[in-house]
Write a protein that holds these residues in place. Structure first.
Motif, PDB file in Angstrom:
ATOM      1  N   VAL A 113      44.489  32.211  32.766  1.00  0.00           N
ATOM      2  CA  VAL A 113      43.269  32.563  31.925  1.00  0.00           C
ATOM      3  C   VAL A 113      42.534  31.199  31.513  1.00  0.00           C
ATOM      4  O   VAL A 113      41.096  31.630  31.176  1.00  0.00           O
ATOM      5  N   VAL A 114      43.152  29.816  31.028  1.00  0.00           N
ATOM      6  CA  VAL A 114      42.887  28.956  30.549  1.00  0.00           C
ATOM      7  C   VAL A 114      41.840  28.318  31.934  1.00  0.00           C
ATOM      8  O   VAL A 114      40.554  27.755  31.540  1.00  0.00           O
ATOM      9  N   ALA A 115      42.274  28.566  33.333  1.00  0.00           N
ATOM     10  CA  ALA A 115      41.082  27.680  34.056  1.00  0.00           C
ATOM     11  C   ALA A 115      40.120  28.633  34.293  1.00  0.00           C
ATOM     12  O   ALA A 115      39.070  28.100  34.884  1.00  0.00           O
ATOM     13  N   LEU A 116      40.304  29.760  33.920  1.00  0.00           N
ATOM     14  CA  LEU A 116      39.054  30.690  34.743  1.00  0.00           C
ATOM     15  C   LEU A 116      38.696  31.333  33.744  1.00  0.00           C
ATOM     16  O   LEU A 116      37.278  31.839  33.483  1.00  0.00           O
ATOM     17  N   ARG A 117      38.498  30.962  31.789  1.00  0.00           N
ATOM     18  CA  ARG A 117      38.257  32.007  31.018  1.00  0.00           C
ATOM     19  C   ARG A 117      36.333  31.610  30.640  1.00  0.00           C
ATOM     20  O   ARG A 117      35.620  31.749  29.952  1.00  0.00           O
ATOM     21  N   ALA A 118      36.604  30.280  31.291  1.00  0.00           N
ATOM     22  CA  ALA A 118      34.786  29.420  30.635  1.00  0.00           C
ATOM     23  C   ALA A 118      34.024  29.716  32.253  1.00  0.00           C
ATOM     24  O   ALA A 118      33.064  29.098  32.156  1.00  0.00           O
ATOM     25  N   ASP A 119      34.534  29.892  33.232  1.00  0.00           N
ATOM     26  CA  ASP A 119      33.976  30.334  34.409  1.00  0.00           C
ATOM     27  C   ASP A 119      32.701  31.414  34.501  1.00  0.00           C
ATOM     28  O   ASP A 119      33.177  32.780  34.504  1.00  0.00           O
ATOM     29  N   SER A 120      31.647  31.147  34.107  1.00  0.00           N
ATOM     30  CA  SER A 120      30.796  31.953  33.888  1.00  0.00           C
ATOM     31  C   SER A 120      30.689  33.372  35.542  1.00  0.00           C
ATOM     32  O   SER A 120      29.465  33.783  35.221  1.00  0.00           O
ATOM     33  N   ARG A 121      31.057  32.715  36.501  1.00  0.00           N
ATOM     34  CA  ARG A 121      30.915  33.366  37.661  1.00  0.00           C
ATOM     35  C   ARG A 121      31.421  34.601  37.502  1.00  0.00           C
ATOM     36  O   ARG A 121      32.218  35.761  37.810  1.00  0.00           O
ATOM     37  N   ILE A 122      32.862  35.180  36.200  1.00  0.00           N
ATOM     38  CA  ILE A 122      33.308  36.036  36.520  1.00  0.00           C
ATOM     39  C   ILE A 122      32.652  36.439  34.611  1.00  0.00           C
ATOM     40  O   ILE A 122      32.851  35.553  33.762  1.00  0.00           O
ATOM     41  N   THR A 123      33.163  37.750  34.336  1.00  0.00           N
ATOM     42  CA  THR A 123      33.242  38.462  33.228  1.00  0.00           C
ATOM     43  C   THR A 123      34.474  38.900  32.413  1.00  0.00           C
ATOM     44  O   THR A 123      34.344  38.577  30.896  1.00  0.00           O
ATOM     45  N   ARG A 124      35.376  39.071  33.520  1.00  0.00           N
ATOM     46  CA  ARG A 124      36.303  39.534  32.545  1.00  0.00           C
ATOM     47  C   ARG A 124      37.627  39.478  33.421  1.00  0.00           C
ATOM     48  O   ARG A 124      37.121  39.597  34.571  1.00  0.00           O
ATOM     49  N   GLY A 125      38.716  38.989  33.485  1.00  0.00           N
ATOM     50  CA  GLY A 125      39.510  39.748  33.849  1.00  0.00           C
ATOM     51  C   GLY A 125      41.484  39.808  33.391  1.00  0.00           C
ATOM     52  O   GLY A 125      41.490  39.877  31.904  1.00  0.00           O
ATOM     53  N   ARG A 126      42.576  39.930  34.394  1.00  0.00           N
ATOM     54  CA  ARG A 126      43.576  40.405  33.859  1.00  0.00           C
ATOM     55  C   ARG A 126      44.294  39.392  34.845  1.00  0.00           C
ATOM     56  O   ARG A 126      43.962  39.269  36.105  1.00  0.00           O
ATOM     57  N   VAL A 127      45.622  38.777  34.216  1.00  0.00           N
ATOM     58  CA  VAL A 127      46.698  38.442  35.238  1.00  0.00           C
ATOM     59  C   VAL A 127      47.967  39.298  35.156  1.00  0.00           C
ATOM     60  O   VAL A 127      48.472  39.185  33.651  1.00  0.00           O
ATOM     61  N   GLN A 128      48.390  38.862  35.847  1.00  0.00           N
ATOM     62  CA  GLN A 128      49.801  39.395  35.942  1.00  0.00           C
ATOM     63  C   GLN A 128      50.882  38.386  36.803  1.00  0.00           C
ATOM     64  O   GLN A 128      50.696  38.258  37.820  1.00  0.00           O
ATOM     65  N   VAL A 129      51.591  38.049  35.824  1.00  0.00           N
ATOM     66  CA  VAL A 129      53.110  37.203  37.109  1.00  0.00           C
ATOM     67  C   VAL A 129      54.187  38.111  36.924  1.00  0.00           C
ATOM     68  O   VAL A 129      54.714  38.532  35.594  1.00  0.00           O
TER      69      VAL A 129
END
Ligand SMILES: Nc1nc2c(ncn2[C@@H]2O[C@H](COP(=O)(O)OP(=O)(O)OP(=O)(O)O)[C@@H](O)[C@H]2O)c(=O)[nH]1
Length: 269
Positions: free
Chosen positions: A226-242
């Motif tokens: 989340v920390v790596a991707l939450r400021a990436d303007s190419r992405i509007t929303r995301g989900r991660v599962q580990v």
């Protein structure tokens, strides 16, 4: 001979169907990686449309017709056009196309530099309605994880296991240039160590020790993504599962998180 068009018959039960389609449809595709390499692979397609309450069924043959027509031009942007083509041809309000395939990246072993291919399960999906469109990428990346608790409390060693990091993101712009490679890198960096198909002994020593030096819980991995991707303007929303296939239990451990990126209409979460 005139054949009855049963799918076009009316239905009087008053039930709208959100998704009707074909799944598990394997088709050859060509995939490009960030370095410009093009590789033949086989994708498994799931394609669907909605069916209005007054119509009996969807014309399933048209899914394959549309896929065959678009087979040489599949990319994030063209998948949207393909879904829209499908929606129009089916007379539906919504259409989705998802292709899951094995994506190969050539990796160098960390010490010997020996090269081999790692395989990653990737999915690109487009969902289209009359006024909206979504392109969604997802990757499933295997990693090694060393347990920080075990390392802290044990006199010798620490338990470690294979983990699976799944990242799913919606693109701000289908032409926005986000590669599967980048999501795979983020997933691998979240674990204790990446996996390699080929490791010589000096590599095995290095991987074992670097993983031990970088212990992580499933929670750490999910947060790192989340920390790596939450400021990436190419992405509007995301989900991660580990998911960790625990080596000291016969069950797994998992963590999930979702976020919405900052941006026009977006909120960080
Ligand atoms: N809707 C629906 N179709 C099915 C089902 N089982 C099989 N079929 C499909 O029926 C299809 C043939 O119907 P259509 O796709 O309407 O074929 P068609 O009428 O020749 O094609 P169009 O002229 O484009 O409508 C075959 O591709 C079968 O896959 C089912 O449960 N539901």
């Amino acid at each position: 001979m005139s054949l009855a068009d049963v799918q076009a018959f009316p239905d009087s039960r008053g039930v709208d169907l959100e998704e009707v389609g074909v799944g598990g449809l394997r088709y050859p595709i060509l995939v490009s990686d960030r370095q410009g390499n093009k590789r033949d692979t086989v994708a498994t397609f799931n394609m669907s449309v909605d069916v209005a309450r007054e119509v009996k069924g969807a014309h399933l043959s048209r899914f394959v017709e549309v896929l065959h027509a678009w087979r040489d031009q599949l990319g994030a942007a063209s998948l949207l056009q393909m879904a829209d083509d499908l929606r129009t041809r089916m007379g539906s309000g919504r259409a989705s196309v998802a292709a899951t395939f094995v994506y190969f990246l050539e990796r160098e072993a960390p010490v010997s530099g020996a090269t081999s291919f790692m395989d990653y399960a990737c999915t690109v999906e487009s969902i289209v309605t009359a006024g909206t469109s979504i392109v969604r990428l997802s990757v499933e990346v295997p990693v090694t994880s060393v347990c920080p608790c075990s390392k802290a409390i044990s006199d010798r060693g620490a338990h470690n296991q294979r983990g699976r990091v799944t990242i799913e993101v919606d693109l701000a712009d289908p032409e926005g240039g986000l590669w599967f490679d980048e999501l795979i890198d983020v997933a691998e960096e979240s674990g204790s160590s990446p996996l390699y198909a080929l490791l010589k002994r000096p590599d095995e020593r290095f991987v074992t020790m670097s993983a031990y030096d970088n212990p992580v819980f499933v929670e750490d991995m999910a947060r790192a993504v989340v920390v790596a991707l939450r400021a990436d303007s190419r992405i509007t929303r995301g989900r991660v599962q580990v998911v960790n296939d625990e080596s000291i239990h016969n069950h797994d451990a998992f963590a999930r998180a979702s976020w919405t990126n900052a941006g026009p209409g977006g909120r960080r979460g």
